[in-house]
Design a protein around this motif. Sequence first.
Motif, PDB file in Angstrom:
ATOM      1  N   SER A 139       0.830  -1.202   0.000  1.00  0.00           N
ATOM      2  CA  SER A 139       0.000   0.000   0.000  1.00  0.00           C
ATOM      3  C   SER A 139       0.865   1.253   0.000  1.00  0.00           C
ATOM      4  O   SER A 139       0.612   2.193  -0.758  1.00  0.00           O
ATOM      5  CB  SER A 139      -0.924   0.001   1.221  1.00  0.00           C
ATOM      6  OG  SER A 139      -1.674   1.175   1.286  1.00  0.00           O
ATOM      7  N   LEU A 140       1.885   1.260   0.829  1.00  0.00           N
ATOM      8  CA  LEU A 140       2.797   2.399   0.891  1.00  0.00           C
ATOM      9  C   LEU A 140       3.493   2.599  -0.451  1.00  0.00           C
ATOM     10  O   LEU A 140       3.555   3.713  -0.968  1.00  0.00           O
ATOM     11  CB  LEU A 140       3.831   2.156   1.997  1.00  0.00           C
ATOM     12  CG  LEU A 140       4.719   3.318   2.405  1.00  0.00           C
ATOM     13  CD1 LEU A 140       5.286   3.054   3.792  1.00  0.00           C
ATOM     14  CD2 LEU A 140       5.824   3.600   1.458  1.00  0.00           C
ATOM     15  N   LYS A 141       3.973   1.529  -1.021  1.00  0.00           N
ATOM     16  CA  LYS A 141       4.686   1.621  -2.301  1.00  0.00           C
ATOM     17  C   LYS A 141       3.758   2.099  -3.426  1.00  0.00           C
ATOM     18  O   LYS A 141       4.148   2.907  -4.265  1.00  0.00           O
ATOM     19  CB  LYS A 141       5.297   0.270  -2.649  1.00  0.00           C
ATOM     20  CG  LYS A 141       6.299   0.347  -3.758  1.00  0.00           C
ATOM     21  CD  LYS A 141       7.137  -0.893  -3.824  1.00  0.00           C
ATOM     22  CE  LYS A 141       8.262  -0.625  -4.809  1.00  0.00           C
ATOM     23  NZ  LYS A 141       9.368  -1.518  -4.635  1.00  0.00           N
ATOM     24  N   LYS A 142       2.528   1.625  -3.408  1.00  0.00           N
ATOM     25  CA  LYS A 142       1.549   2.037  -4.414  1.00  0.00           C
ATOM     26  C   LYS A 142       1.273   3.539  -4.321  1.00  0.00           C
ATOM     27  O   LYS A 142       1.263   4.241  -5.337  1.00  0.00           O
ATOM     28  CB  LYS A 142       0.257   1.243  -4.215  1.00  0.00           C
ATOM     29  CG  LYS A 142      -0.847   1.562  -5.178  1.00  0.00           C
ATOM     30  CD  LYS A 142      -2.037   0.656  -4.870  1.00  0.00           C
ATOM     31  CE  LYS A 142      -3.302   1.190  -5.445  1.00  0.00           C
ATOM     32  NZ  LYS A 142      -4.461   0.378  -5.082  1.00  0.00           N
ATOM     33  N   LEU A 201       3.602  11.277   2.015  1.00  0.00           N
ATOM     34  CA  LEU A 201       3.397  10.002   2.697  1.00  0.00           C
ATOM     35  C   LEU A 201       3.182  10.199   4.199  1.00  0.00           C
ATOM     36  O   LEU A 201       2.413   9.461   4.814  1.00  0.00           O
ATOM     37  CB  LEU A 201       4.558   9.060   2.421  1.00  0.00           C
ATOM     38  CG  LEU A 201       4.656   8.592   0.965  1.00  0.00           C
ATOM     39  CD1 LEU A 201       5.954   7.833   0.724  1.00  0.00           C
ATOM     40  CD2 LEU A 201       3.465   7.746   0.575  1.00  0.00           C
ATOM     41  N   ALA A 202       3.817  11.197   4.778  1.00  0.00           N
ATOM     42  CA  ALA A 202       3.580  11.505   6.194  1.00  0.00           C
ATOM     43  C   ALA A 202       2.133  11.968   6.393  1.00  0.00           C
ATOM     44  O   ALA A 202       1.495  11.612   7.387  1.00  0.00           O
ATOM     45  CB  ALA A 202       4.542  12.576   6.673  1.00  0.00           C
ATOM     46  N   GLU A 217      10.329   6.221   9.277  1.00  0.00           N
ATOM     47  CA  GLU A 217      11.064   4.956   9.266  1.00  0.00           C
ATOM     48  C   GLU A 217      10.433   3.955   8.306  1.00  0.00           C
ATOM     49  O   GLU A 217      11.143   3.242   7.596  1.00  0.00           O
ATOM     50  CB  GLU A 217      11.131   4.351  10.674  1.00  0.00           C
ATOM     51  CG  GLU A 217      11.990   5.136  11.637  1.00  0.00           C
ATOM     52  CD  GLU A 217      11.297   6.378  12.197  1.00  0.00           C
ATOM     53  OE1 GLU A 217      10.046   6.450  12.158  1.00  0.00           O
ATOM     54  OE2 GLU A 217      12.011   7.276  12.646  1.00  0.00           O
ATOM     55  N   GLU A 218       9.098   3.886   8.279  1.00  0.00           N
ATOM     56  CA  GLU A 218       8.405   2.973   7.361  1.00  0.00           C
ATOM     57  C   GLU A 218       8.697   3.341   5.917  1.00  0.00           C
ATOM     58  O   GLU A 218       8.966   2.468   5.081  1.00  0.00           O
ATOM     59  CB  GLU A 218       6.896   3.015   7.606  1.00  0.00           C
ATOM     60  CG  GLU A 218       6.459   2.433   8.913  1.00  0.00           C
ATOM     61  CD  GLU A 218       5.019   2.754   9.245  1.00  0.00           C
ATOM     62  OE1 GLU A 218       4.477   2.048  10.114  1.00  0.00           O
ATOM     63  OE2 GLU A 218       4.425   3.683   8.671  1.00  0.00           O
ATOM     64  N   VAL A 219       8.672   4.627   5.625  1.00  0.00           N
ATOM     65  CA  VAL A 219       8.922   5.087   4.256  1.00  0.00           C
ATOM     66  C   VAL A 219      10.358   4.787   3.849  1.00  0.00           C
ATOM     67  O   VAL A 219      10.608   4.240   2.775  1.00  0.00           O
ATOM     68  CB  VAL A 219       8.618   6.594   4.117  1.00  0.00           C
ATOM     69  CG1 VAL A 219       9.052   7.112   2.762  1.00  0.00           C
ATOM     70  CG2 VAL A 219       7.143   6.867   4.352  1.00  0.00           C
ATOM     71  N   MET A 220      11.291   5.116   4.717  1.00  0.00           N
ATOM     72  CA  MET A 220      12.700   4.904   4.386  1.00  0.00           C
ATOM     73  C   MET A 220      13.013   3.415   4.216  1.00  0.00           C
ATOM     74  O   MET A 220      13.759   3.036   3.322  1.00  0.00           O
ATOM     75  CB  MET A 220      13.602   5.503   5.471  1.00  0.00           C
ATOM     76  CG  MET A 220      13.464   7.007   5.602  1.00  0.00           C
ATOM     77  SD  MET A 220      13.744   7.903   4.071  1.00  0.00           S
ATOM     78  CE  MET A 220      15.505   7.917   4.040  1.00  0.00           C
ATOM     79  N   HIS A 221      12.411   2.585   5.064  1.00  0.00           N
ATOM     80  CA  HIS A 221      12.654   1.139   4.985  1.00  0.00           C
ATOM     81  C   HIS A 221      12.018   0.530   3.725  1.00  0.00           C
ATOM     82  O   HIS A 221      12.651  -0.239   3.010  1.00  0.00           O
ATOM     83  CB  HIS A 221      12.115   0.445   6.237  1.00  0.00           C
ATOM     84  CG  HIS A 221      12.231  -1.040   6.187  1.00  0.00           C
ATOM     85  ND1 HIS A 221      13.444  -1.685   6.308  1.00  0.00           N
ATOM     86  CD2 HIS A 221      11.309  -2.004   6.006  1.00  0.00           C
ATOM     87  CE1 HIS A 221      13.248  -2.977   6.203  1.00  0.00           C
ATOM     88  NE2 HIS A 221      11.960  -3.207   6.021  1.00  0.00           N
ATOM     89  N   GLU A 240      18.682   5.572  -1.792  1.00  0.00           N
ATOM     90  CA  GLU A 240      19.173   5.167  -3.105  1.00  0.00           C
ATOM     91  C   GLU A 240      18.135   5.371  -4.196  1.00  0.00           C
ATOM     92  O   GLU A 240      18.254   4.803  -5.272  1.00  0.00           O
ATOM     93  CB  GLU A 240      19.597   3.704  -3.052  1.00  0.00           C
ATOM     94  CG  GLU A 240      20.673   3.429  -2.018  1.00  0.00           C
ATOM     95  CD  GLU A 240      20.938   1.951  -1.860  1.00  0.00           C
ATOM     96  OE1 GLU A 240      20.691   1.195  -2.801  1.00  0.00           O
ATOM     97  OE2 GLU A 240      21.397   1.569  -0.778  1.00  0.00           O
ATOM     98  N   LEU A 241      17.125   6.165  -3.928  1.00  0.00           N
ATOM     99  CA  LEU A 241      16.051   6.358  -4.885  1.00  0.00           C
ATOM    100  C   LEU A 241      16.568   7.125  -6.106  1.00  0.00           C
ATOM    101  O   LEU A 241      17.132   8.204  -5.966  1.00  0.00           O
ATOM    102  CB  LEU A 241      14.914   7.138  -4.237  1.00  0.00           C
ATOM    103  CG  LEU A 241      13.613   7.197  -4.990  1.00  0.00           C
ATOM    104  CD1 LEU A 241      12.996   5.811  -5.061  1.00  0.00           C
ATOM    105  CD2 LEU A 241      12.655   8.128  -4.305  1.00  0.00           C
TER     106      LEU A 241
END
Length: 102
Positions: free
Chosen positions: A50-53, A78-79, A86-90, A96-97
Amino acid sequence: RYCQAFVNDHLQYEGWGRLKIIQALRQKRVASSVYQPIVDQIDSHAYAASLKKQAERKWATLTASSPAEKQTKLLRFLASRGYTYEEVMHTLNLQELPTEMT
């Protein structure tokens, strides 16, 4: 049952993160003893998907003068959706984006 449906619907269809879901349930005056076990049981793979989408959709629409500015805008978005830093970065590995998200 209501709380379970609320969490699943807002995660799956609205793309909300845990923080925003919890805040909405608090506003509805649902006891934390009711929603916390349900929020804790969110499938990590579904949550990451869901986050990635959400990130991929937003990334395609962002305009910025530099990749760093674009990443900052993505993090801010996203926030606002209830995901932690932390969830976003992980999940997205933003260090490395590339300039074009795959």
